[in-house]
Design a protein around this motif. Structure first.
Motif, mmCIF file in Angstrom:
data_model
loop_
_atom_site.group_PDB
_atom_site.id
_atom_site.type_symbol
_atom_site.label_atom_id
_atom_site.label_comp_id
_atom_site.label_asym_id
_atom_site.label_seq_id
_atom_site.Cartn_x
_atom_site.Cartn_y
_atom_site.Cartn_z
ATOM 1 N N ASN A 97 2.339 -0.449 -2.537
ATOM 2 C CA ASN A 97 1.421 0.498 -3.177
ATOM 3 C C ASN A 97 0.030 0.512 -2.547
ATOM 4 O O ASN A 97 -0.757 1.399 -2.809
ATOM 5 C CB ASN A 97 1.323 0.227 -4.681
ATOM 6 N N LYS A 98 -0.272 -0.465 -1.692
ATOM 7 C CA LYS A 98 -1.555 -0.482 -0.977
ATOM 8 C C LYS A 98 -1.415 0.070 0.441
ATOM 9 O O LYS A 98 -2.314 -0.068 1.259
ATOM 10 C CB LYS A 98 -2.095 -1.902 -0.926
ATOM 11 N N LEU A 99 -0.262 0.669 0.737
ATOM 12 C CA LEU A 99 0.066 1.214 2.059
ATOM 13 C C LEU A 99 0.079 0.150 3.148
ATOM 14 O O LEU A 99 -0.180 0.430 4.306
ATOM 15 C CB LEU A 99 -0.891 2.354 2.434
ATOM 16 N N SER A 100 0.408 -1.070 2.776
ATOM 17 C CA SER A 100 0.529 -2.149 3.742
ATOM 18 C C SER A 100 1.906 -2.072 4.388
ATOM 19 O O SER A 100 2.898 -1.797 3.720
ATOM 20 C CB SER A 100 0.358 -3.494 3.047
ATOM 21 N N MET A 101 1.966 -2.331 5.663
ATOM 22 C CA MET A 101 3.226 -2.253 6.398
ATOM 23 C C MET A 101 3.767 -3.637 6.769
ATOM 24 O O MET A 101 4.629 -3.753 7.628
ATOM 25 C CB MET A 101 3.033 -1.420 7.669
ATOM 26 N N ASN A 102 3.271 -4.685 6.118
ATOM 27 C CA ASN A 102 3.719 -6.048 6.434
ATOM 28 C C ASN A 102 5.224 -6.206 6.236
ATOM 29 O O ASN A 102 5.905 -6.795 7.073
ATOM 30 C CB ASN A 102 2.982 -7.076 5.566
ATOM 31 N N GLU A 103 5.748 -5.699 5.129
ATOM 32 C CA GLU A 103 7.186 -5.804 4.867
ATOM 33 C C GLU A 103 7.989 -5.043 5.914
ATOM 34 O O GLU A 103 9.058 -5.489 6.337
ATOM 35 C CB GLU A 103 7.518 -5.255 3.483
ATOM 36 N N GLN A 104 7.489 -3.881 6.338
ATOM 37 C CA GLN A 104 8.175 -3.084 7.357
ATOM 38 C C GLN A 104 8.246 -3.861 8.669
ATOM 39 O O GLN A 104 9.290 -3.913 9.301
ATOM 40 C CB GLN A 104 7.463 -1.747 7.564
ATOM 41 N N CYS A 105 7.133 -4.466 9.072
ATOM 42 C CA CYS A 105 7.125 -5.233 10.326
ATOM 43 C C CYS A 105 8.085 -6.411 10.252
ATOM 44 O O CYS A 105 8.799 -6.682 11.219
ATOM 45 C CB CYS A 105 5.707 -5.708 10.640
ATOM 46 N N ALA A 106 8.118 -7.090 9.116
ATOM 47 C CA ALA A 106 9.030 -8.223 8.960
ATOM 48 C C ALA A 106 10.486 -7.762 9.019
ATOM 49 O O ALA A 106 11.323 -8.395 9.675
ATOM 50 C CB ALA A 106 8.755 -8.942 7.640
ATOM 51 N N ALA A 107 10.787 -6.649 8.356
ATOM 52 C CA ALA A 107 12.161 -6.132 8.349
ATOM 53 C C ALA A 107 12.585 -5.679 9.743
ATOM 54 O O ALA A 107 13.718 -5.939 10.179
ATOM 55 C CB ALA A 107 12.287 -4.980 7.360
ATOM 56 N N VAL A 108 11.687 -5.012 10.448
ATOM 57 C CA VAL A 108 11.989 -4.532 11.803
ATOM 58 C C VAL A 108 12.227 -5.712 12.736
ATOM 59 O O VAL A 108 13.179 -5.718 13.520
ATOM 60 C CB VAL A 108 10.832 -3.637 12.315
ATOM 61 N N TYR A 145 11.516 2.890 15.366
ATOM 62 C CA TYR A 145 11.839 3.871 14.336
ATOM 63 C C TYR A 145 10.616 4.149 13.458
ATOM 64 O O TYR A 145 10.076 3.246 12.830
ATOM 65 C CB TYR A 145 13.012 3.400 13.469
ATOM 66 N N CYS A 146 10.153 5.384 13.431
ATOM 67 C CA CYS A 146 9.006 5.838 12.630
ATOM 68 C C CYS A 146 7.736 5.053 12.920
ATOM 69 O O CYS A 146 6.856 4.947 12.067
ATOM 70 C CB CYS A 146 9.317 5.781 11.143
ATOM 71 N N VAL A 147 7.604 4.489 14.120
ATOM 72 C CA VAL A 147 6.440 3.648 14.432
ATOM 73 C C VAL A 147 5.133 4.440 14.340
ATOM 74 O O VAL A 147 4.082 3.871 14.060
ATOM 75 C CB VAL A 147 6.610 2.969 15.810
ATOM 76 N N GLN A 148 5.177 5.756 14.504
ATOM 77 C CA GLN A 148 3.961 6.554 14.381
ATOM 78 C C GLN A 148 3.421 6.468 12.956
ATOM 79 O O GLN A 148 2.222 6.542 12.728
ATOM 80 C CB GLN A 148 4.214 8.027 14.729
ATOM 81 N N PHE A 149 4.312 6.290 11.995
ATOM 82 C CA PHE A 149 3.917 6.195 10.592
ATOM 83 C C PHE A 149 3.465 4.789 10.221
ATOM 84 O O PHE A 149 2.438 4.585 9.605
ATOM 85 C CB PHE A 149 5.074 6.638 9.689
ATOM 86 N N TRP A 150 4.251 3.794 10.615
ATOM 87 C CA TRP A 150 3.972 2.436 10.162
ATOM 88 C C TRP A 150 3.268 1.577 11.195
ATOM 89 O O TRP A 150 3.155 0.369 11.034
ATOM 90 C CB TRP A 150 5.235 1.738 9.670
ATOM 91 N N SER A 151 2.739 2.164 12.224
ATOM 92 C CA SER A 151 2.094 1.457 13.327
ATOM 93 C C SER A 151 1.406 0.164 12.865
ATOM 94 O O SER A 151 0.523 0.205 12.014
ATOM 95 C CB SER A 151 1.063 2.371 13.982
ATOM 96 N N PRO A 152 1.840 -0.973 13.412
ATOM 97 C CA PRO A 152 1.280 -2.248 12.957
ATOM 98 C C PRO A 152 -0.195 -2.383 13.334
ATOM 99 O O PRO A 152 -0.583 -2.147 14.475
ATOM 100 C CB PRO A 152 2.126 -3.291 13.683
ATOM 101 N N LEU A 153 -0.998 -2.759 12.354
ATOM 102 C CA LEU A 153 -2.432 -2.905 12.583
ATOM 103 C C LEU A 153 -2.870 -4.358 12.502
ATOM 104 O O LEU A 153 -3.810 -4.754 13.188
ATOM 105 C CB LEU A 153 -3.212 -2.076 11.557
#
Length: 183
Positions: A97-108, A145-153
């Motif tokens: 809900n804070k638009l954090s992509m930490n979970e996405q990076c871990a899953a990828v 996959y969708c890296v433009q959206f979840w680009s790791p910061l």
């Protein structure tokens, strides 16, 4: 083509943002005020009425609500008489809900490492001509996959993804144990 013609007026009278992806529909709006919630609910009712009128059905099991934003009230929504469940995934990308992509990076990283493990166990030839095409076809799609959206910061997320890439490099005969340089 007939399907596109059939749904071409789907957004008539809709006040929120409506996006169509092949046979999927995404309705989004700001719900931080009572007026915003009412508008979204009216649009959901309008979509349900139109579907019923045209003898169409929404797959309500697939209809989910994505609550985003620090101050999102997490209000329940319905489509017809069905309460819609919540989801933390949008187009296969994990978002909190804070638009954090930490979970996405871990899953990828986990998926990419699994694929590298399969390559490592299944392939005995470690030549660059073998490993590069395999990692390009089997590992890289997970990383991109969708890296433009979840680009790791965050640095830890970038480091996590770079470790996957170093692991792939270390599998190649003659390139193994390449030192990592900060750049």
């Amino acid at each position: 083509m007939l399907f596109n013609i059939f749904i071409s007026d789907l957004d008539d009278g809709i006040k929120c943002t409506l996006m169509n992806f092949a046979d999927d529909t995404k309705l989004s709006g700001k719900v931080d005020t009572l007026e915003g919630r009412a508008t979204l609910w009216e649009d959901l009712d309008r979509l349900e009425e139109r579907a019923n009128k045209n003898l169409m059905e929404f797959n309500k099991d697939k209809c989910k609500v994505l609550h985003l934003g620090k101050y999102n009230p997490g209000v329940q929504h319905r489509l017809g008489s069905t309460q819609l469940g919540s989801s933390s995934v949008d187009l296969g990308v994990l978002v909190d809900n804070k638009l954090s992509m930490n979970e996405q990076c871990a899953a990828v990283a986990k998926q990419a490492n699994r694929m590298l493990g399969c390559i490592n166990k299944g392939i005995t030839i470690r030549d660059i001509e073998v490993i590069i095409p395999l990692t390009s076809a089997l590992v890289r799609p997970h990383l991109e996959y969708c890296v433009q959206f979840w680009s790791p910061l965050c640095k830890k997320d970038v480091d996590r993804l770079e470790r996957v890439q170093r692991r792939a490099t270390n599998m190649i005969k003659g390139l193994g144990s390449v030192p990592y340089e900060e750049g």
